[in-house]
Design a protein around this motif. Sequence first.
Motif, PDB file in Angstrom:
ATOM      1  N   CYS A  22       0.909  -1.087  -0.166  1.00  0.00           N
ATOM      2  CA  CYS A  22       0.007   0.019  -0.085  1.00  0.00           C
ATOM      3  C   CYS A  22       0.676   1.360  -0.056  1.00  0.00           C
ATOM      4  N   LEU A  23       1.919   1.261   0.970  1.00  0.00           N
ATOM      5  CA  LEU A  23       2.793   2.257   0.913  1.00  0.00           C
ATOM      6  C   LEU A  23       3.505   2.520  -0.377  1.00  0.00           C
ATOM      7  N   ALA A  24       3.876   1.485  -1.067  1.00  0.00           N
ATOM      8  CA  ALA A  24       4.663   1.411  -2.243  1.00  0.00           C
ATOM      9  C   ALA A  24       3.585   2.009  -3.657  1.00  0.00           C
ATOM     10  N   VAL A  25       2.290   1.657  -3.398  1.00  0.00           N
ATOM     11  CA  VAL A  25       1.399   2.396  -4.262  1.00  0.00           C
ATOM     12  C   VAL A  25       1.262   3.794  -4.227  1.00  0.00           C
ATOM     13  N   VAL A  26       0.977   4.132  -2.761  1.00  0.00           N
ATOM     14  CA  VAL A  26       0.959   5.555  -2.400  1.00  0.00           C
ATOM     15  C   VAL A  26       2.158   6.414  -3.017  1.00  0.00           C
ATOM     16  N   ALA A  27       3.391   5.875  -2.653  1.00  0.00           N
ATOM     17  CA  ALA A  27       4.708   6.612  -2.971  1.00  0.00           C
ATOM     18  C   ALA A  27       4.820   6.606  -4.503  1.00  0.00           C
ATOM     19  N   SER A  28       4.198   5.601  -5.213  1.00  0.00           N
ATOM     20  CA  SER A  28       4.220   5.601  -6.734  1.00  0.00           C
ATOM     21  C   SER A  28       3.440   6.649  -7.097  1.00  0.00           C
ATOM     22  N   PHE A  29       2.482   6.888  -6.551  1.00  0.00           N
ATOM     23  CA  PHE A  29       1.299   7.828  -7.145  1.00  0.00           C
ATOM     24  C   PHE A  29       1.885   9.244  -7.109  1.00  0.00           C
ATOM     25  N   LEU A  30       2.687   9.506  -5.566  1.00  0.00           N
ATOM     26  CA  LEU A  30       3.086  10.748  -5.252  1.00  0.00           C
ATOM     27  C   LEU A  30       4.251  10.813  -6.159  1.00  0.00           C
ATOM     28  N   ILE A  31       4.928   9.963  -6.700  1.00  0.00           N
ATOM     29  CA  ILE A  31       6.186  10.150  -7.292  1.00  0.00           C
ATOM     30  C   ILE A  31       5.765  10.203  -8.935  1.00  0.00           C
ATOM     31  N   CYS A  32       4.953   9.578  -9.262  1.00  0.00           N
ATOM     32  CA  CYS A  32       4.770   9.630 -10.664  1.00  0.00           C
ATOM     33  C   CYS A  32       3.378   9.947 -10.814  1.00  0.00           C
ATOM     34  N   PRO A  33       2.898  11.090 -11.293  1.00  0.00           N
ATOM     35  CA  PRO A  33       1.814  11.670 -11.450  1.00  0.00           C
ATOM     36  C   PRO A  33       0.872  11.089 -12.502  1.00  0.00           C
ATOM     37  N   GLY A  34       1.531  10.616 -13.709  1.00  0.00           N
ATOM     38  CA  GLY A  34       0.831  10.029 -14.609  1.00  0.00           C
ATOM     39  C   GLY A  34      -0.115  10.924 -15.310  1.00  0.00           C
ATOM     40  N   THR A  35      -0.959  10.431 -16.190  1.00  0.00           N
ATOM     41  CA  THR A  35      -1.690  11.087 -17.052  1.00  0.00           C
ATOM     42  C   THR A  35      -3.187  11.431 -16.238  1.00  0.00           C
ATOM     43  N   PRO A  36      -3.508  12.746 -16.416  1.00  0.00           N
ATOM     44  CA  PRO A  36      -4.699  13.146 -15.698  1.00  0.00           C
ATOM     45  C   PRO A  36      -6.073  12.260 -16.216  1.00  0.00           C
ATOM     46  N   GLY A  37      -6.896  12.222 -15.552  1.00  0.00           N
ATOM     47  CA  GLY A  37      -8.171  11.489 -15.669  1.00  0.00           C
ATOM     48  C   GLY A  37      -8.783  11.909 -17.194  1.00  0.00           C
ATOM     49  N   LYS A  38      -9.348  10.936 -17.910  1.00  0.00           N
ATOM     50  CA  LYS A  38     -10.116  11.548 -18.994  1.00  0.00           C
ATOM     51  C   LYS A  38     -11.276  12.551 -18.684  1.00  0.00           C
ATOM     52  N   SER A  39     -11.585  13.207 -19.580  1.00  0.00           N
ATOM     53  CA  SER A  39     -12.799  14.281 -19.709  1.00  0.00           C
ATOM     54  C   SER A  39     -13.368  14.782 -21.008  1.00  0.00           C
ATOM     55  N   ARG A  40     -14.418  14.656 -20.926  1.00  0.00           N
ATOM     56  CA  ARG A  40     -15.471  14.990 -22.293  1.00  0.00           C
ATOM     57  C   ARG A  40     -15.471  16.583 -22.528  1.00  0.00           C
ATOM     58  N   PHE A  41     -14.885  17.434 -21.255  1.00  0.00           N
ATOM     59  CA  PHE A  41     -14.892  18.980 -21.711  1.00  0.00           C
ATOM     60  C   PHE A  41     -13.403  19.415 -21.572  1.00  0.00           C
ATOM     61  N   MET A  42     -12.419  18.776 -21.307  1.00  0.00           N
ATOM     62  CA  MET A  42     -11.233  19.394 -21.334  1.00  0.00           C
ATOM     63  C   MET A  42     -10.384  18.541 -21.999  1.00  0.00           C
ATOM     64  N   LYS A  43      -9.159  18.806 -22.683  1.00  0.00           N
ATOM     65  CA  LYS A  43      -8.149  18.107 -23.223  1.00  0.00           C
ATOM     66  C   LYS A  43      -7.001  18.381 -22.689  1.00  0.00           C
ATOM     67  N   PHE A  44      -6.173  17.310 -22.183  1.00  0.00           N
ATOM     68  CA  PHE A  44      -5.001  17.433 -21.712  1.00  0.00           C
ATOM     69  C   PHE A  44      -3.777  17.416 -22.616  1.00  0.00           C
ATOM     70  N   GLU A  45      -3.077  18.672 -22.650  1.00  0.00           N
ATOM     71  CA  GLU A  45      -2.169  18.911 -23.814  1.00  0.00           C
ATOM     72  C   GLU A  45      -0.727  18.359 -23.189  1.00  0.00           C
TER      73      GLU A  45
END
Length: 361
Positions: A22-45
């Motif tokens: 669990c700590l590894a998952v949390v640390a991984s999330f904090l360290i590697c943001p990744g791509t934002p969630g999908k949206s029908r209203f906004m395009k991630f550039e």
Amino acid sequence: MERFFKNKLRVVAASATVIVLCLAVVASFLICPGTPGKSRFMKFEGYIELPKSGPLNVLDYLTINNRTLFVTSESSGALFKVDLDSNHPSLSTVSELPGSGAAHGVALIMDRNVAFVTRSEENTVDVFDPTSLRLLSRIPVADDADAILYAPSEKLVYVANGDAQIATLIDPERRITVGTVPLPGKPEFPAWDSQTGILYQNLEDIDSIVAIDLGERMVTGQWSLAPCEGPSGMAISSKQRRLFAVCSKNATLVVFDLELHQVIASLKIGGGPDSVAFDETLHRIYSAGKAGRLTVIQQDSPNAYRVVDEIHTHYGAHTLALDPVSHRVFVGYASLFTHPRISVFSPMMVNDEPESALEGP
């Protein structure tokens, strides 16, 4: 008994393994943001990557002028200047003004090629050249210098001093303090009404807003922002006579009528909201919060609002800026062990219609 202890050890080992994972998952999330969630209203550039100064990098204010974005670092005291690439934001050029003490708000006076940045730990306002990022001078101010703006009608730089519960007024020509305004609570963020010349200041500890006459250097009115708890960021529409305030303690956005002096609407938004922006052309409100949500709100009329999307960004991504020309939204990410970054979004849909169709040629 021996079997009991062996079973106990297995349970402890399994629990420890789950905790570590669990700590590894949390640390991984904090360290590697990744791509934002999908949206029908906004395009991630994509991302604009900023220099890293240590294991933890926390950004504070984003301030945009034409094609230049200024970003402050609360953790390192650095001020970043981003010369935006209109076609490929991720290729934008970044330069840096190092500093000591947490850096917060930026006020720009571009026609005089001078700018100001607050430093809460140093209790100063630093004057710098926004073109070359050369430090020009330092102005001592009261405790906890945070938000800042330039009031053109009075030719004054206004600084909100949170812990001191006052506002400091600076003459940008002489670069000295010329007065203070006592406040009935702890100021968080100001908003300038270009139509009346009145400055509105929210008070975080008493969930209120005050009107300040900078010419008279005094508070001329005070009103409740209920149901808002812990007001933080604000945006204003002088044309529509509306002020938008996000509330950090109860994840709410309230709409305040500047003529009636009362809250006329409230909506639940992403947790820990800290900043808000209003796109006057697209009738769109954006809010960013520490819980890692970019909330998109559509204004159907000055009295009617609805949340159309909540985009997953990154924990601690609490600050944003809006470019009123390109309609892009820039969201500042905190980082752990990696470079801090700015995510760039552009609108795709407004009121379920393609944004390009609404803008015209």
